[in-house]
Design a protein around this motif. Sequence first.
Motif, PDB file in Angstrom:
ATOM      1  N   LYS A 246       0.828  -1.205   0.000  1.00  0.00           N
ATOM      2  CA  LYS A 246       0.000   0.000   0.000  1.00  0.00           C
ATOM      3  C   LYS A 246       0.864   1.258   0.000  1.00  0.00           C
ATOM      4  O   LYS A 246       1.822   1.361   0.762  1.00  0.00           O
ATOM      5  CB  LYS A 246      -0.892   0.038   1.245  1.00  0.00           C
ATOM      6  CG  LYS A 246      -1.937  -1.040   1.289  1.00  0.00           C
ATOM      7  CD  LYS A 246      -2.788  -0.896   2.541  1.00  0.00           C
ATOM      8  CE  LYS A 246      -3.895  -1.924   2.568  1.00  0.00           C
ATOM      9  NZ  LYS A 246      -4.801  -1.691   3.702  1.00  0.00           N
ATOM     10  N   VAL A 247       0.479   2.208  -0.856  1.00  0.00           N
ATOM     11  CA  VAL A 247       1.162   3.493  -0.926  1.00  0.00           C
ATOM     12  C   VAL A 247       0.111   4.593  -0.889  1.00  0.00           C
ATOM     13  O   VAL A 247      -0.952   4.467  -1.503  1.00  0.00           O
ATOM     14  CB  VAL A 247       1.998   3.627  -2.217  1.00  0.00           C
ATOM     15  CG1 VAL A 247       2.718   4.974  -2.277  1.00  0.00           C
ATOM     16  CG2 VAL A 247       3.004   2.482  -2.331  1.00  0.00           C
ATOM     17  N   GLY A 248       0.407   5.662  -0.154  1.00  0.00           N
ATOM     18  CA  GLY A 248      -0.470   6.825  -0.120  1.00  0.00           C
ATOM     19  C   GLY A 248       0.320   8.067  -0.494  1.00  0.00           C
ATOM     20  O   GLY A 248       1.519   8.150  -0.229  1.00  0.00           O
ATOM     21  N   ALA A 249      -0.345   9.023  -1.126  1.00  0.00           N
ATOM     22  CA  ALA A 249       0.301  10.278  -1.504  1.00  0.00           C
ATOM     23  C   ALA A 249      -0.639  11.433  -1.195  1.00  0.00           C
ATOM     24  O   ALA A 249      -1.864  11.302  -1.294  1.00  0.00           O
ATOM     25  CB  ALA A 249       0.657  10.279  -2.985  1.00  0.00           C
ATOM     26  N   ALA A 250      -0.052  12.553  -0.821  1.00  0.00           N
ATOM     27  CA  ALA A 250      -0.823  13.777  -0.572  1.00  0.00           C
ATOM     28  C   ALA A 250      -0.079  14.946  -1.181  1.00  0.00           C
ATOM     29  O   ALA A 250       1.140  15.051  -1.062  1.00  0.00           O
ATOM     30  CB  ALA A 250      -1.037  13.994   0.920  1.00  0.00           C
ATOM     31  N   ILE A 251      -0.835  15.819  -1.829  1.00  0.00           N
ATOM     32  CA  ILE A 251      -0.290  16.996  -2.495  1.00  0.00           C
ATOM     33  C   ILE A 251      -0.905  18.238  -1.890  1.00  0.00           C
ATOM     34  O   ILE A 251      -2.126  18.298  -1.705  1.00  0.00           O
ATOM     35  CB  ILE A 251      -0.624  16.968  -4.006  1.00  0.00           C
ATOM     36  CG1 ILE A 251       0.150  15.860  -4.701  1.00  0.00           C
ATOM     37  CG2 ILE A 251      -0.381  18.335  -4.655  1.00  0.00           C
ATOM     38  CD1 ILE A 251      -0.294  15.632  -6.140  1.00  0.00           C
ATOM     39  N   ARG A 252      -0.063  19.224  -1.597  1.00  0.00           N
ATOM     40  CA  ARG A 252      -0.568  20.557  -1.272  1.00  0.00           C
ATOM     41  C   ARG A 252      -0.396  21.387  -2.530  1.00  0.00           C
ATOM     42  O   ARG A 252       0.714  21.580  -3.023  1.00  0.00           O
ATOM     43  CB  ARG A 252       0.170  21.204  -0.109  1.00  0.00           C
ATOM     44  CG  ARG A 252      -0.445  22.554   0.292  1.00  0.00           C
ATOM     45  CD  ARG A 252       0.182  23.181   1.525  1.00  0.00           C
ATOM     46  NE  ARG A 252       0.648  22.248   2.539  1.00  0.00           N
ATOM     47  CZ  ARG A 252      -0.122  21.585   3.421  1.00  0.00           C
ATOM     48  NH1 ARG A 252      -1.417  21.746   3.398  1.00  0.00           N
ATOM     49  NH2 ARG A 252       0.414  20.765   4.304  1.00  0.00           N
ATOM     50  N   ALA A 253      -1.522  21.823  -3.091  1.00  0.00           N
ATOM     51  CA  ALA A 253      -1.497  22.623  -4.307  1.00  0.00           C
ATOM     52  C   ALA A 253      -1.178  24.072  -3.968  1.00  0.00           C
ATOM     53  O   ALA A 253      -1.235  24.487  -2.800  1.00  0.00           O
ATOM     54  CB  ALA A 253      -2.838  22.532  -5.015  1.00  0.00           C
TER      55      ALA A 253
END
Length: 135
Positions: free
Chosen positions: A22-29
């Motif tokens: 499992k991999v998770g990613a989060a982006i702050r635009a």
Amino acid sequence: MSLIEAAREVRENAWVPYSRFKVGAAIRAASGRVYVGCNVENVAYPEGTCAEAGAIAAMVAGGDTRIDEIAVIADSPTPVAPCGGCRQKIAEFAGPDVEVTMATTEGQTLTRRVADLLPGAFDAAQMERAAGPAA
């Protein structure tokens, strides 16, 4: 919520019946909004989606096109960097100095700039001649 926490939370939704990784990613635009993505596998392996690509797609669907910061998390002994394809996708929406924080579920982190993860990135400037009239 920090980007690592957002990535950790969405990681639990990953669809990984084949690899169990499992991999998770989060982006702050640039707008300040946070977009998340998790990996989604398919029995036809090349047809899966990486967590980073999912977060980028969510960002674009949400109306943002600039990444200010990104975090990626996986259950690994050391922080896992985005794959080559995702590095190119990140470079499409992030400047060379944007930080990418890679984390493990145990709390280890490693932060690198986009330019360090993808030196010599292919970009739109290299296609300028193609924009002219066809021969």
